[in-house]
Design an enzyme around this catalytic site. Structure first.
Site, PDB file in Angstrom:
ATOM      1  N   SER A  47      -0.962   6.938  14.548  1.00 24.63           N
ATOM      2  CA  SER A  47      -1.605   8.201  14.417  1.00 24.63           C
ATOM      3  C   SER A  47      -0.692   9.110  14.100  1.00 24.63           C
ATOM      4  O   SER A  47       0.568   9.179  14.357  1.00 24.63           O
ATOM      5  CB  SER A  47      -2.297   8.719  15.705  1.00 24.63           C
ATOM      6  OG  SER A  47      -2.728   9.801  15.569  1.00 24.63           O
ATOM      7  N   GLY A  68       0.738  -1.069   0.108  1.00 20.81           N
ATOM      8  CA  GLY A  68      -0.050   0.051  -0.218  1.00 20.81           C
ATOM      9  C   GLY A  68       0.824   1.246   0.059  1.00 20.81           C
ATOM     10  O   GLY A  68       1.219   1.772   1.060  1.00 20.81           O
ATOM     11  N   LEU A  69       0.891   1.796  -1.230  1.00 20.40           N
ATOM     12  CA  LEU A  69       2.051   2.813  -1.424  1.00 20.40           C
ATOM     13  C   LEU A  69       1.179   4.157  -1.658  1.00 20.40           C
ATOM     14  O   LEU A  69       1.597   4.957  -2.230  1.00 20.40           O
ATOM     15  CB  LEU A  69       2.948   2.541  -2.543  1.00 20.40           C
ATOM     16  CG  LEU A  69       4.100   1.921  -2.126  1.00 20.40           C
ATOM     17  CD1 LEU A  69       5.171   1.507  -3.465  1.00 20.40           C
ATOM     18  CD2 LEU A  69       5.233   2.275  -1.099  1.00 20.40           C
ATOM     19  N   ASN A  75       2.646  -2.584  -4.423  1.00 17.62           N
ATOM     20  CA  ASN A  75       1.242  -2.005  -4.439  1.00 17.62           C
ATOM     21  C   ASN A  75       0.514  -2.541  -5.432  1.00 17.62           C
ATOM     22  O   ASN A  75       0.694  -3.337  -6.203  1.00 17.62           O
ATOM     23  CB  ASN A  75       1.366  -0.358  -4.809  1.00 17.62           C
ATOM     24  CG  ASN A  75       0.168   0.466  -4.701  1.00 17.62           C
ATOM     25  OD1 ASN A  75      -0.035   0.847  -3.442  1.00 17.62           O
ATOM     26  ND2 ASN A  75      -0.207   0.808  -5.741  1.00 17.62           N
ATOM     27  N   ARG A  76      -0.845  -2.672  -5.133  1.00 17.71           N
ATOM     28  CA  ARG A  76      -1.807  -3.088  -5.965  1.00 17.71           C
ATOM     29  C   ARG A  76      -1.661  -2.963  -7.525  1.00 17.71           C
ATOM     30  O   ARG A  76      -1.502  -3.586  -8.515  1.00 17.71           O
ATOM     31  CB  ARG A  76      -3.273  -3.141  -5.432  1.00 17.71           C
ATOM     32  CG  ARG A  76      -4.139  -4.166  -6.003  1.00 17.71           C
ATOM     33  CD  ARG A  76      -5.522  -4.282  -5.072  1.00 17.71           C
ATOM     34  NE  ARG A  76      -6.016  -2.848  -4.987  1.00 17.71           N
ATOM     35  CZ  ARG A  76      -7.154  -2.372  -5.839  1.00 17.71           C
ATOM     36  NH1 ARG A  76      -7.432  -2.994  -6.673  1.00 17.71           N
ATOM     37  NH2 ARG A  76      -7.263  -1.320  -5.501  1.00 17.71           N
ATOM     38  N   LYS A 123      -6.780   2.863  19.537  1.00 18.38           N
ATOM     39  CA  LYS A 123      -6.597   3.953  18.433  1.00 18.38           C
ATOM     40  C   LYS A 123      -8.020   4.404  18.090  1.00 18.38           C
ATOM     41  O   LYS A 123      -8.230   5.688  18.043  1.00 18.38           O
ATOM     42  CB  LYS A 123      -6.052   3.336  17.088  1.00 18.38           C
ATOM     43  CG  LYS A 123      -6.314   4.052  15.813  1.00 18.38           C
ATOM     44  CD  LYS A 123      -5.444   5.342  16.066  1.00 18.38           C
ATOM     45  CE  LYS A 123      -5.145   6.417  15.081  1.00 18.38           C
ATOM     46  NZ  LYS A 123      -6.200   6.976  14.280  1.00 18.38           N
ATOM     47  N   HIS A 157      -8.682   6.837  20.735  1.00 17.21           N
ATOM     48  CA  HIS A 157      -7.734   8.183  20.516  1.00 17.21           C
ATOM     49  C   HIS A 157      -8.547   9.017  19.523  1.00 17.21           C
ATOM     50  O   HIS A 157      -8.735  10.339  19.566  1.00 17.21           O
ATOM     51  CB  HIS A 157      -6.647   7.694  19.685  1.00 17.21           C
ATOM     52  CG  HIS A 157      -5.949   8.869  19.201  1.00 17.21           C
ATOM     53  ND1 HIS A 157      -6.080   9.100  17.775  1.00 17.21           N
ATOM     54  CD2 HIS A 157      -4.750   9.473  19.347  1.00 17.21           C
ATOM     55  CE1 HIS A 157      -5.596  10.058  17.370  1.00 17.21           C
ATOM     56  NE2 HIS A 157      -4.710  10.347  18.248  1.00 17.21           N
ATOM     57  N   ASN A 158      -9.227   8.506  18.552  1.00 20.58           N
ATOM     58  CA  ASN A 158     -10.086   9.318  17.432  1.00 20.58           C
ATOM     59  C   ASN A 158     -11.243   9.741  18.014  1.00 20.58           C
ATOM     60  O   ASN A 158     -11.617  11.007  17.756  1.00 20.58           O
ATOM     61  CB  ASN A 158     -10.411   8.184  16.270  1.00 20.58           C
ATOM     62  CG  ASN A 158      -9.227   8.039  15.237  1.00 20.58           C
ATOM     63  OD1 ASN A 158      -8.132   8.145  15.708  1.00 20.58           O
ATOM     64  ND2 ASN A 158      -9.347   8.064  13.774  1.00 20.58           N
ATOM     65  N   SER A 161     -39.709  -9.763  35.186  1.00 19.18           N
ATOM     66  CA  SER A 161     -38.540 -10.747  34.964  1.00 19.18           C
ATOM     67  C   SER A 161     -39.012 -12.231  35.243  1.00 19.18           C
ATOM     68  O   SER A 161     -38.237 -12.950  35.096  1.00 19.18           O
ATOM     69  CB  SER A 161     -37.624 -10.408  36.255  1.00 19.18           C
ATOM     70  OG  SER A 161     -38.056 -10.399  37.366  1.00 19.18           O
ATOM     71  N   GLU A 192     -10.360  12.685  20.035  1.00 17.63           N
ATOM     72  CA  GLU A 192      -9.774  13.843  18.772  1.00 17.63           C
ATOM     73  C   GLU A 192     -11.044  14.575  18.308  1.00 17.63           C
ATOM     74  O   GLU A 192     -11.076  15.701  18.523  1.00 17.63           O
ATOM     75  CB  GLU A 192      -9.316  13.064  17.556  1.00 17.63           C
ATOM     76  CG  GLU A 192      -8.773  13.707  16.529  1.00 17.63           C
ATOM     77  CD  GLU A 192      -8.321  12.885  15.234  1.00 17.63           C
ATOM     78  OE1 GLU A 192      -7.523  12.277  15.529  1.00 17.63           O
ATOM     79  OE2 GLU A 192      -8.822  13.014  13.985  1.00 17.63           O
TER      80      GLU A 192
END
Ligand code: 6PG
Length: 484
Positions: free
Chosen positions: A130, A11-12, A34-35, A185, A188-189, A480, A192
């Site tokens: 990140s 993945g470039l 890369n694909r 992560k 984290h977002n 219940s 953010e």
């Protein structure tokens, strides 16, 4: 140049390119694929020219160029492309080889993929990365999780390329099993989103309530960045406010007020709802983006619905000082809520999360990096079993001293018709959190009234449930005791 590469990357796109350039600059040889294979040659003859890269034109070639155990990192679009590459890689790899996903994958996918890849005799890592493009090149924050046995093989590479805090400690450490890295992560977002929303509310108040220009606000953010709010997001806001368009006017004022989102904030809120954690500030931040996106409807409503107009009569400087406190207190609440979510997730998914370590990973390199995270690290160093950040002596004191200013900001905003959902929801959470008794007794009575849902009593032991026939004709069956 070494004959075999230390690691391979698929993945470039810009993140991938920057990350491999970072790896190479730290002395690692990297094989790249890369694909769309033209990109490989373009990279090898372009930014990668004369450097220790091996260009691969197929996955077979990529795998053949790697040292054992092979480490293949994918930086591709989250979702199906990750599964597709895993399927293609499995037959090419040998037991003990490691597949790494460095994209923003959803943590349940990473849990599933770790199990699947391990069932094939391989190891798996899902790592949060990140810091955007620049972070990838100069030092991102990295949050790896997955198969613990894989960590010793990638530790050196990951910690070499990651950001470092002042004393040189890398902003990267092992987070935990299966989806733990991607979960952290994701949080984290979410944080953010919250930090950005809080800043946006301060901007809104300074602009529409105090009537300050962008240049004046630039000065305020500059000052704030020198104090306890020092952070990447305050810093870029300072710079954005000073940035002029070609005509000399602030560019930010020409940007359409319609927020985009790729979904990681929503995932965080989804997880909070699933785990029953009051993640109110991040929730409001996601919904604020949704409301902003209803631009056309808002334009229509603004012409039809009149209401309070901002009319500030107080001391401007005092209000700006209050705002700094309100931002700070709201931020503490947001992080307290985010940590609460991680603590609950750790119980649910059996992760042994190191909360101080997470603060350290976020301390540098990532979008939410700030001085403040150093204080969170200290809080967990002092008490690794801290139940809630608000119970830490430092943060308890910090919120106490910000409280009056924070209340003044929220009250003034509400009286002047300026929406501050993050700041006010944080304050409501705070007041709820510090309340011994909330009105949920009435709520329980209502549930029992209409649905025989039962309640516990304060004058009886916990765990004993009661049902009352509130109307005299309700019968005695409690919900219940039957299933619908
Ligand atoms: C990071 C960012 C990164 C990205 C978000 C933006 O840590 O480097 O969080 O992951 O910028 O995807 O998210 P939205 O497009 O949802 O705002």
């Amino acid at each position: 140049m070494k004959k075999l590469a230390d690691i391979g990357l698929i993945g470039l796109a810009v993140m991938g390119e920057n990350l491999v350039l970072n790896m190479e600059s730290k002395g690692f040889t990297v094989a790249v694929f890369n694909r769309t294979v033209d990109k490989v040659d373009a990279f090898i003859n372009g930014r990668g020219k004369g450097k220790n890269f091996i260009g691969a034109h197929s996955l077979q070639e990529l795998v053949a160029s790697l040292e054992r155990p092979r480490k293949v990192m994918m930086l591709v679009k989250a979702g199906q492309p990750v599964d597709n590459f895993i399927e293609q890689l499995i037959p090419l790899l040998e037991p003990g080889d490691i597949i790494i996903d460095g994209g923003n994958s959803h943590f349940p996918d990473t849990i599933r993929r770790t199990k699947y890849v391990e069932s094939k005799g391989l190891l798996y890592i899902g790592t949060g990365v990140s810091g955007g493009e620049e972070g990838a090149l100069k030092g991102p924050s990295m949050m790896p999780g997955g198969s613990p046995a894989a960590w010793p093989y990638v530790k050196d590479i990951f910690q070499s390329i990651s950001a470092k805090v002042e004393d040189g400690t890398p902003c990267c450490d092992w987070v935990g099993e299966d989806g733990a890295g991607h979960f952290v992560k994701m949080v984290h977002n979410g944080i953010e989103y919250g930090d950005m929303q809080i800043i946006n509310e301060a901007y809104h108040l300074m602009k529409d309530l105090l009537g300050m220009t962008d240049d004046e606000q630039h000065e305020v953010f500059k000052k704030w960045n020198e104090g306890k709010l020092n952070s990447y997001l305050i810093e870029i806001t300072r710079d954005i406010l000073a940035f002029k368009d070609e005509d000399g006017n602030p560019l930010v004022e020409k940007i359409l007020d319609k927020a985009g989102q790729k979904g990681t904030g929503k995932w965080t809120v989804d997880a909070a709802l699933d785990l029953g954690i009051p993640l109110t500030l991040i929730g409001e931040s996601v919904f604020s983006r949704c409301l902003s996106a209803q631009k056309d409807l808002r334009v229509k409503a603004s012409k039809e619905i009149s209401g309070t107009k901002p009319n500030f009569k107080g001391d401007k400087q005092q209000f700006v000082d209050d705002l700094e406190q309100a931002i700070y207190a709201s931020k503490i609440i947001s992080y307290a809520q985010g940590y609460d979510l991680m603590m609950q997730a750790a119980k649910e998914y059996h992760w042994n999360l190191n909360y101080g370590g997470i603060a350290l990973m976020w301390r540098g390199g990532c979008i939410i990096r700030s001085v403040f995270l150093g204080d969170i690290k200290k809080a967990f160093d002092q008490n690794p079993n801290l139940e809630n950040l608000l119970l830490d002596p430092f943060f308890k004191q910090a919120v106490q001293s910000a409280q009056e200013s924070w209340r003044r900001v929220c009250a003034t905003a509400l009286q002047n018709g300026i929406p501050v959902p993050a700041m006010t929801s944080a304050l409501c959470y705070f007041d709820g959190f510090r309340s011994e008794r909330l009105p949920a007794n009435l709520l329980q009575a209502q549930r029992d009234y209409f649905g025989a849902h039962q309640y516990e009593r304060i004058d009886r032991p916990r765990g004993e449930f009661f049902h009352t026939d509130w109307t005299g004709h309700g019968g005695s069956t409690a919900s219940s005791t039957y299933q619908v």
